[in-house]
Design an enzyme around this catalytic site. Sequence first.
Site, PDB file in Angstrom:
ATOM      1  N   HIS A   4      -3.706 -10.577   8.614  1.00  0.00           N
ATOM      2  CA  HIS A   4      -4.083  -9.227   8.174  1.00  0.00           C
ATOM      3  C   HIS A   4      -4.974  -9.316   6.937  1.00  0.00           C
ATOM      4  O   HIS A   4      -4.622  -9.985   5.972  1.00  0.00           O
ATOM      5  CB  HIS A   4      -2.786  -8.470   7.828  1.00  0.00           C
ATOM      6  CG  HIS A   4      -2.925  -7.004   7.748  1.00  0.00           C
ATOM      7  ND1 HIS A   4      -2.094  -6.219   6.975  1.00  0.00           N
ATOM      8  CD2 HIS A   4      -3.786  -6.154   8.344  1.00  0.00           C
ATOM      9  CE1 HIS A   4      -2.428  -4.953   7.107  1.00  0.00           C
ATOM     10  NE2 HIS A   4      -3.445  -4.882   7.937  1.00  0.00           N
ATOM     11  N   HIS A   9     -14.824  -4.665  11.019  1.00  0.00           N
ATOM     12  CA  HIS A   9     -14.352  -3.399  11.585  1.00  0.00           C
ATOM     13  C   HIS A   9     -15.514  -2.495  11.943  1.00  0.00           C
ATOM     14  O   HIS A   9     -16.094  -1.868  11.051  1.00  0.00           O
ATOM     15  CB  HIS A   9     -13.534  -2.631  10.546  1.00  0.00           C
ATOM     16  CG  HIS A   9     -12.188  -3.197  10.320  1.00  0.00           C
ATOM     17  ND1 HIS A   9     -11.180  -2.455   9.782  1.00  0.00           N
ATOM     18  CD2 HIS A   9     -11.677  -4.425  10.558  1.00  0.00           C
ATOM     19  CE1 HIS A   9     -10.095  -3.208   9.678  1.00  0.00           C
ATOM     20  NE2 HIS A   9     -10.369  -4.407  10.138  1.00  0.00           N
ATOM     21  N   TRP A  66       2.426   6.474  12.496  1.00  0.00           N
ATOM     22  CA  TRP A  66       1.032   6.393  12.038  1.00  0.00           C
ATOM     23  C   TRP A  66       0.563   4.953  12.126  1.00  0.00           C
ATOM     24  O   TRP A  66      -0.328   4.562  12.588  1.00  0.00           O
ATOM     25  CB  TRP A  66       0.877   6.876  10.581  1.00  0.00           C
ATOM     26  CG  TRP A  66      -0.567   6.784  10.170  1.00  0.00           C
ATOM     27  CD1 TRP A  66      -1.571   7.656  10.482  1.00  0.00           C
ATOM     28  CD2 TRP A  66      -1.172   5.701   9.412  1.00  0.00           C
ATOM     29  NE1 TRP A  66      -2.761   7.197   9.964  1.00  0.00           N
ATOM     30  CE2 TRP A  66      -2.540   6.005   9.316  1.00  0.00           C
ATOM     31  CE3 TRP A  66      -0.678   4.520   8.825  1.00  0.00           C
ATOM     32  CZ2 TRP A  66      -3.440   5.186   8.646  1.00  0.00           C
ATOM     33  CZ3 TRP A  66      -1.553   3.702   8.172  1.00  0.00           C
ATOM     34  CH2 TRP A  66      -2.923   4.016   8.071  1.00  0.00           C
ATOM     35  N   ASP A 115      -6.246  -3.462   1.275  1.00  0.00           N
ATOM     36  CA  ASP A 115      -5.046  -3.420   0.436  1.00  0.00           C
ATOM     37  C   ASP A 115      -4.426  -4.798   0.220  1.00  0.00           C
ATOM     38  O   ASP A 115      -3.534  -4.949  -0.620  1.00  0.00           O
ATOM     39  CB  ASP A 115      -4.009  -2.412   0.953  1.00  0.00           C
ATOM     40  CG  ASP A 115      -3.728  -2.516   2.445  1.00  0.00           C
ATOM     41  OD1 ASP A 115      -4.542  -2.003   3.243  1.00  0.00           O
ATOM     42  OD2 ASP A 115      -2.704  -3.098   2.789  1.00  0.00           O
ATOM     43  N   ASN A 148       0.820  -1.218   0.000  1.00  0.00           N
ATOM     44  CA  ASN A 148       0.000   0.000   0.000  1.00  0.00           C
ATOM     45  C   ASN A 148       0.856   1.271   0.000  1.00  0.00           C
ATOM     46  O   ASN A 148       1.645   1.491   0.920  1.00  0.00           O
ATOM     47  CB  ASN A 148      -0.906  -0.028   1.232  1.00  0.00           C
ATOM     48  CG  ASN A 148      -2.169   0.791   1.069  1.00  0.00           C
ATOM     49  OD1 ASN A 148      -2.405   1.378   0.006  1.00  0.00           O
ATOM     50  ND2 ASN A 148      -2.982   0.838   2.111  1.00  0.00           N
ATOM     51  N   ARG A 199     -13.788  -5.698  15.530  1.00  0.00           N
ATOM     52  CA  ARG A 199     -12.760  -4.747  15.935  1.00  0.00           C
ATOM     53  C   ARG A 199     -13.428  -3.412  16.249  1.00  0.00           C
ATOM     54  O   ARG A 199     -14.326  -2.980  15.534  1.00  0.00           O
ATOM     55  CB  ARG A 199     -11.738  -4.570  14.806  1.00  0.00           C
ATOM     56  CG  ARG A 199     -10.524  -3.768  15.219  1.00  0.00           C
ATOM     57  CD  ARG A 199      -9.531  -3.590  14.066  1.00  0.00           C
ATOM     58  NE  ARG A 199      -9.835  -2.399  13.293  1.00  0.00           N
ATOM     59  CZ  ARG A 199      -8.923  -1.738  12.566  1.00  0.00           C
ATOM     60  NH1 ARG A 199      -7.669  -2.159  12.496  1.00  0.00           N
ATOM     61  NH2 ARG A 199      -9.264  -0.669  11.888  1.00  0.00           N
TER      62      ARG A 199
HETATM   63  O1  EZ4 Z   1      -3.253   0.335   8.383  1.00  0.00           O
HETATM   64  O2  EZ4 Z   1      -3.496  -2.148   5.817  1.00  0.00           O
HETATM   65  O3  EZ4 Z   1      -5.115  -3.955  11.062  1.00  0.00           O
HETATM   66  N1  EZ4 Z   1      -5.157  -3.313  10.053  1.00  0.00           N
HETATM   67  C1  EZ4 Z   1      -4.375  -2.276   9.732  1.00  0.00           C
HETATM   68  C2  EZ4 Z   1      -4.543  -1.696   8.367  1.00  0.00           C
HETATM   69  C3  EZ4 Z   1      -3.298  -0.969   7.866  1.00  0.00           C
HETATM   70  C4  EZ4 Z   1      -3.325  -0.876   6.367  1.00  0.00           C
HETATM   71  C5  EZ4 Z   1      -2.057  -0.264   5.812  1.00  0.00           C
HETATM   72  O4  EZ4 Z   1      -2.003  -0.425   4.428  1.00  0.00           O
HETATM   73  O5  EZ4 Z   1      -3.592  -1.867  10.559  1.00  0.00           O
HETATM   74  O6  EZ4 Z   1      -5.658  -0.855   8.339  1.00  0.00           O
HETATM   75 CO    CO Z   2      -3.340  -3.353  12.141  1.00  0.00          CO
END
Ligand code: EZ4
Ligand code: CO
Length: 430
Positions: free
Chosen positions: A339, A135, A430, A343, A50, A160
């Site tokens: 994950h 989410h 970030w 993206d 990403n 989440r």
């Molecule tokens: O910020 O995939 O747990 N999920 C995350 C994501 C990341 C993005 C970064 O490209 O932390 O939302």
């Molecule tokens: Co994350």
Amino acid sequence: MTYAEDMAYAEDRITITAAEVLVSSPGRNFVTLRVTTSAGVTGLGDATVNGRELAVASYLRDHLVPLLIGRDAHAIEDTWQYLYRGAYWRRGPITMAAIAAVDTALWDIKAKLAGMPLYQLLGGRSRRGCLAYGHASGADLPELFDSVRAHLDQGYRAIRIQTGVPGLSSVYGVASSSNAHVGDDTGATSRYDHEPARRSTMPVEEEWDTRAYLRHAPRVFEAVRNEFGPELPLLHDAHHRLTPIQAARLGKELEPYDLFWLEDVTPAENTAMLRRVREHTTTPLAIGEVFNTIWDYRELFEEQLIDYVRSPVTHAGGITALRRIFDYAAVYQIKSGVHGPTDVSPVGLAAALHLGIAIPNFGIQEYMKHSAATDEMFRPTYRFTDGLLDPGEEPGLGIGYDDEAGAAHPYEPAYLPVNRLKLDGSMHDW
Ligand code: EZ4
Ligand code: CO
């Protein structure tokens, strides 16, 4: 005769005849590798990083594709080692995403040639489906509660929780009309759960205040438990923003609310910091979405500092490499928690589901639905039913790639935001 020459004489060898790097943007950017074989069978791999998409596209196009032509399509492990050891410059997100794409495409091909869904080659089905979490988010509690209810209505069995922080104008993980998937040209009115990358030539700047966040987060989880009861598995992502002692405090204060996990509490580089966190809290910890090899996990596994592995297939060197990470994790009772943001393309998600349905130590799978334009392009055959994701029964990964749709959605520059402290404007994680 060299080994390579020896292999070239093997009869009934299926070779790689072409590999194309497809960069497209059906609402967001994706880098996809399509490998074609002498048998006519093709396979797909996801190489999306990403905000750095063109770097991995070049790595593939300029450096890996020329090495693939003529190789034995069945020799997945040898190809993995050839690309990993052969690079000399090992590890790193770009290298490992490129290797992941090749590896995933070769597994897709092998499974299609076998006429089986990929999970059958990984040991077969171990469970009814892969538990997924969605989410929920909101700028404030009423908005958050609406979002949780909407997810429960869609069948999610784990959620989440991310919210706004009083005094901060925008915070990671909170969907709003202003950051709702800018550039989604599908005409869809439904907001994205959370899509942090914005289509622009410069990253958006966000502001941050750790003390305000630490005061607010426990109150949010207290309110959610009071509203929705003790059963619902709840997750939270601190997105690498805390020091070890701040993370320890948060974990401790969240203990009464029984989180499924607390994710990425500290920045990823210094994994030993999690010792400090672990000493203070029994809140389960997840980390690893920005890791890219098994080596990143060594200390965390051997000292049992985490509970869930966040690496996706796309960023950890493919199915071959992630399966090895999960086997290593299983020695320490550590589970998968792959994950799954938007993206990670449908190719990367499908790969995770085939692996997840097969491994003994599956934990949970993150699931953010892709846009309609993305699904039209990749035509995924995985299914979400009753809170569980299923990879489906199509041979291979069960994913396609529509070239016309790809051409209709060319790459557009997009970046993840950057974060500055509200106090004085210094750069923060970030
Ligand atoms: O910020 O995939 O747990 N999920 C995350 C994501 C990341 C993005 C970064 O490209 O932390 O939302
Ligand atoms: Co994350």
